[in-house]
Design a protein around this motif. Structure first.
Motif, PDB file in Angstrom:
ATOM      1  N   VAL A  37      -1.640  -4.804  -0.962  1.00 39.43           N
ATOM      2  CA  VAL A  37      -2.971  -4.295  -1.302  1.00 39.43           C
ATOM      3  C   VAL A  37      -3.915  -5.460  -1.592  1.00 39.43           C
ATOM      4  O   VAL A  37      -5.029  -5.535  -1.066  1.00 39.43           O
ATOM      5  N   ASP A  48     -12.954  -2.628  -2.839  1.00 42.16           N
ATOM      6  CA  ASP A  48     -12.073  -2.062  -3.858  1.00 42.16           C
ATOM      7  C   ASP A  48     -11.765  -3.052  -4.975  1.00 42.16           C
ATOM      8  O   ASP A  48     -11.232  -2.666  -6.017  1.00 42.16           O
ATOM      9  N   GLN A  74       0.828  -1.204   0.000  1.00 42.20           N
ATOM     10  CA  GLN A  74       0.000   0.000   0.000  1.00 42.20           C
ATOM     11  C   GLN A  74       0.865   1.258   0.000  1.00 42.20           C
ATOM     12  O   GLN A  74       0.468   2.293  -0.545  1.00 42.20           O
ATOM     13  N   LEU A 119      -5.391   6.279  -2.217  1.00 41.55           N
ATOM     14  CA  LEU A 119      -5.648   4.887  -1.905  1.00 41.55           C
ATOM     15  C   LEU A 119      -6.442   4.767  -0.614  1.00 41.55           C
ATOM     16  O   LEU A 119      -6.246   5.543   0.327  1.00 41.55           O
ATOM     17  N   LEU A 174       1.756   1.914  -3.805  1.00 43.16           N
ATOM     18  CA  LEU A 174       0.649   2.418  -4.602  1.00 43.16           C
ATOM     19  C   LEU A 174       0.229   3.809  -4.138  1.00 43.16           C
ATOM     20  O   LEU A 174      -0.070   4.683  -4.958  1.00 43.16           O
ATOM     21  N   ALA A 175       0.238   4.041  -2.824  1.00 39.18           N
ATOM     22  CA  ALA A 175      -0.125   5.362  -2.307  1.00 39.18           C
ATOM     23  C   ALA A 175       0.869   6.420  -2.772  1.00 39.18           C
ATOM     24  O   ALA A 175       0.490   7.547  -3.120  1.00 39.18           O
TER      25      ALA A 175
END
Length: 212
Positions: free
Chosen positions: A165, A183, A140, A154, A143-144
């Motif tokens: 994730v 999600d 995470q 995110l 990606l964040a």
């Protein structure tokens, strides 16, 4: 050449030739340096190749840890175990940050573990439409960070930044905005016989959709 330890045993404690053969095949798929076998301390106590778990559960006995780096390698590894001749189950984890539930530990002894943290590609992303195709090893934090400065953010959890994730969503993790499972739009799944299928929504060249 891969030399497997004599400690690789079958369900009843005797050396299992089928399991040894499959682990040797697995080493040929991913490379011998990406297969870890259990060892022993000088006093003869077994050493788990999984490392510590933050939940402090008892370490499970495993036959080995295999670390693929692509979805095709995962498919080939699962196919090796498809006929059930080894008597060993497969246990997969994404990054091993399964805090509170044993981290990397399987539920029971006697598994061969698939460490999917090497599948760390963000295959595709569309910020405007609001979707990304990510592999299990994508954290995470990664990606964040990629979304920082864009119109998207995110749905993070309050767990470690190094959690997966995908793994967290499949484990029904709780995000700060809503449940992480909400999600999920689609999944690429390797079935027990090694077949790969896609379920749910997947991006297509001629499909335009905006996900909120």
């Amino acid at each position: 050449m891969t030399v497997l330890p004599e400690s690789v045993t079958g369900p009843h404690g005797s050396t299992d030739a089928a399991l040894r053969a499959v682990l040797a095949d697995a080493a040929r798929v991913v490379g011998a340096d990406r297969v870890t076998h259990p060892g022993e301390e000088p006093d003869g106590a077994p050493v788990t190749p999984l490392g510590p778990n933050v939940s402090l559960y008892r370490s499970r006995t495993v036959h080995g840890v295999v670390r693929p780096q692509s979805a095709d390698e995962v498919r080939r590894l699962v196919a090796l175990f498809a006929d059930g001749s080894t008597g060993a189950r497969l246990h997969a984890f994404s990054t091993g940050g399964n805090w509170g539930l044993g981290s990397r530990e399987p539920a029971a002894d006697g598994a061969v573990v698939l460490d999917l943290s090497g599948l760390d590609q963000i295959r595709d992303i569309d910020v405007a439409q609001g979707w990304a195709v990510v592999e299990p090893g994508v954290t995470q934090a990664r990606l964040a960070t990629l979304l920082a400065g864009t119109e998207r953010m995110l749905n993070v959890t309050v767990s470690s930044a190094h959690t997966s994730v995908v793994g967290n969503a499949l484990d029904r993790g709780v995000g700060l905005r809503h449940q992480r499972v909400d999600d999920l739009m689609g999944l690429e799944v390797v079935l027990p016989d090694g077949e790969t299928v896609r379920v749910g929504w997947w991006p297509e060249a001629l499909r335009v959709v905006r996900l909120n």
